[in-house]
Design an enzyme around this catalytic site. Structure first.
Site, short mmCIF file in Angstrom:
data_model
loop_
_atom_site.label_atom_id
_atom_site.label_comp_id
_atom_site.label_asym_id
_atom_site.label_seq_id
_atom_site.Cartn_x
_atom_site.Cartn_y
_atom_site.Cartn_z
N CYS A 128 124.68 37.85 127.02
CA CYS A 128 124.18 39.02 126.27
C CYS A 128 123.50 40.05 127.16
O CYS A 128 123.32 41.20 126.76
CB CYS A 128 123.23 38.57 125.17
SG CYS A 128 124.04 37.56 123.92
N ASN B 164 125.16 40.25 116.41
CA ASN B 164 124.99 40.16 117.86
C ASN B 164 126.37 40.19 118.51
O ASN B 164 127.14 39.24 118.38
CB ASN B 164 124.23 38.87 118.20
CG ASN B 164 123.97 38.70 119.69
OD1 ASN B 164 124.56 39.40 120.51
ND2 ASN B 164 123.10 37.77 120.02
N HIS C 232 118.85 44.91 122.94
CA HIS C 232 119.94 43.99 122.59
C HIS C 232 119.75 43.60 121.13
O HIS C 232 118.63 43.29 120.69
CB HIS C 232 119.86 42.76 123.50
CG HIS C 232 120.80 41.67 123.08
ND1 HIS C 232 122.12 41.91 122.76
CD2 HIS C 232 120.62 40.34 122.92
CE1 HIS C 232 122.70 40.77 122.42
NE2 HIS C 232 121.81 39.80 122.50
N1 COA Z 1 121.63 29.60 106.31
C1 COA Z 1 120.69 28.90 105.65
N2 COA Z 1 119.86 28.05 106.25
C2 COA Z 1 119.97 27.92 107.59
C3 COA Z 1 120.93 28.62 108.34
C4 COA Z 1 121.78 29.48 107.64
N3 COA Z 1 122.72 30.20 108.26
N4 COA Z 1 120.79 28.29 109.65
C5 COA Z 1 119.78 27.41 109.71
N5 COA Z 1 119.29 27.18 108.47
C6 COA Z 1 118.20 26.29 108.08
C7 COA Z 1 117.92 25.21 109.09
O1 COA Z 1 118.81 24.12 108.94
C8 COA Z 1 116.49 24.85 108.77
O2 COA Z 1 116.48 23.99 107.66
P1 COA Z 1 115.44 22.79 107.56
O3 COA Z 1 114.08 23.43 107.58
O4 COA Z 1 115.81 22.15 106.29
O5 COA Z 1 115.71 21.96 108.78
C9 COA Z 1 115.88 26.17 108.35
O6 COA Z 1 116.99 27.03 108.00
C10 COA Z 1 115.06 26.81 109.43
O7 COA Z 1 115.78 26.75 110.63
P2 COA Z 1 115.27 27.42 111.94
O8 COA Z 1 116.27 27.22 113.02
O9 COA Z 1 113.86 26.99 112.21
O10 COA Z 1 115.25 28.95 111.46
P3 COA Z 1 114.79 30.20 112.24
O11 COA Z 1 113.82 30.95 111.43
O12 COA Z 1 114.44 29.89 113.66
O13 COA Z 1 116.12 31.09 112.26
C11 COA Z 1 117.82 31.68 113.81
C12 COA Z 1 117.27 30.60 112.91
C13 COA Z 1 119.05 31.15 114.52
C14 COA Z 1 118.20 32.88 112.93
C15 COA Z 1 116.72 32.10 114.82
O14 COA Z 1 116.18 30.96 115.43
C16 COA Z 1 117.23 33.01 115.89
O15 COA Z 1 117.65 34.11 115.65
N6 COA Z 1 117.16 32.55 117.17
C17 COA Z 1 117.57 33.34 118.29
C18 COA Z 1 119.05 33.26 118.40
C19 COA Z 1 119.60 34.30 119.31
O16 COA Z 1 119.22 35.43 119.24
N7 COA Z 1 120.53 33.90 120.17
C20 COA Z 1 121.19 34.76 121.04
C21 COA Z 1 120.26 35.18 122.11
S1 COA Z 1 121.06 36.41 123.04
#
Ligand code: COA
Length: 325
Positions: A114, A282, A252
């Protein structure tokens, strides 16, 4: 007299096919509300079968050349940032060069996931500053949909396909004020596609398919927020500038919550932050140039304004570009 590089023109391209959050609700256990609240994404564009990264790059590059008023023959450097090249080789930059009808200029790809476009700008800027090139085409292009596990709701909701490009030209004043590039390979396993040409594509011990992206979203999120906060400080300090000197943050587009955290760090109103994530998710190396082109074309970003471009990605890699547009 010192040589600098400046942006002569920008361009971008999104494939026609759109995948909405509602479409994703039919594919994995998720909801439009969850995706919008946690990420800010409403929809993403997905390349058609057979539509490649170079196809997207070609459209974006043609638009950037037109905006710059340059012909393909005037380019003496092509740098393409991509994690999803058409072929193992030749590089996507060489494939793009052929499409554009340029023969002989230097052309190569950069792989910094990215952060790829920010890395490519850093490299092209140095070519121009040293006099090795006068006109550079810098592209970020991805078909990230090809390395997603469409059964994994933790990753497939986040990413999309697209391309963005800029034409840089030599100038006697900046232009690009500074670029800052970093990496720390120690975080390999937080965000990666485990398979590869040399390692092979044997199934993972836990049964995961090595062709597809694996991510520990929560840990990546925290690292991104902290790291982007630091790069903002580093960039301002290197230029002896204050937060209030920045007119536009062009971040980004990974997650609206990460973008808002960086804007807070800059004490910046969200009205001065270019946000396109809602429309295309993204798009990895394409996301910064897509956002830049969007705000240039709709008239928000104007000549003479100061822009901070920043990105964070797999590697981990991170970096920034500070420039006078
Ligand atoms: N829809 C519904 N629920 C979802 C889900 C989806 N698409 N993806 C994950 N969940 C659930 C998880 O299973 C978890 O459930 P649980 O509490 O029962 O275990 C809950 O939502 C919370 O998960 P978590 O991973 O803690 O959520 P979060 O608030 O961190 O959001 C992301 C997840 C991926 C959106 C977030 O972590 C993120 O954006 N991370 C950075 C990713 C990124 O930018 N990557 C590229 C970098 S260049």
């Amino acid at each position: 007299m010192s040589i600098y590089s400046r942006i002569a023109g920008t361009g971008s391209y999104l494939p026609e096919k759109v995948l909405s959050n509602h479409d994703l609700e039919k594919m994995v256990e998720t909801s439009d509300q969850w995706i919008q609240e946690r990420t800010g994404i409403k929809k993403r564009h997905i390349a058609e079968a057979g539509q490649t990264t170079c196809d997207l790059a070609e459209q974006a590059a043609a638009r950037a050349l037109k905006a710059a008023g340059k012909t393909a023959q005037e380019i003496d450097l092509i740098v393409v940032a991509t994690t999803t090249p058409d072929k193992i080789f030749p590089s996507t930059a060489c494939l793009l060069q052929q499409r554009l009808g340029n023969h002989g200029c230097a052309a190569f790809d950069i792989q910094a996931v990215c952060t790829g476009f920010v890395y490519a700008m850093g490299v092209a800027d140095k070519f121009i500053k040293t006099g090795a090139a006068r006109t550079a085409l810098v592209v970020g292009a991805e078909t990230l949909s090809r390395i997603l596990d469409w059964n994994d709701r933790g990753t497939c909701i986040l990413f999309g396909d697209g391309a963005g490009a800029v034409v840089l030209e030599a100038a006697d004043k900046p232009g690009i004020l500074s670029t800052h590039l970093h990496a720390d390979g120690a975080y390999e396993e937080l965000l990666h596609v485990p398979g590869g040409i040399s390692r092979g594509f044997d199934m993972e011990a836990d049964g995961a398919d090595p062709h597809f992206m694996q991510m520990k979203g929560n840990e990546v999120f925290k690292m991104a927020v902290n790291t982007l906060g630091r790069i903002v400080d580093e960039t301002l300090a290197a230029n002896g500038m204050k937060k209030s000197d920045i007119d536009w943050l062009v971040p980004h587009q990974a997650n609206i919550r990460i973008i808002k955290a960086t804007a807070r760090k800059l004490s910046m109103d969200m009205d001065n932050v270019v946000v396109t994530i809602g429309e295309h998710g993204n798009t990895s190396a394409a996301s910064v140039p897509l956002a830049l082109d969007t705000a240039v074309k709709d008239g928000r970003i104007k000549r003479g304004e100061t822009l901070l471009l920043e990105a964070f990605g797999g590697g981990f890699t991170w970096g920034s570009v500070l420039l006078n547009y």
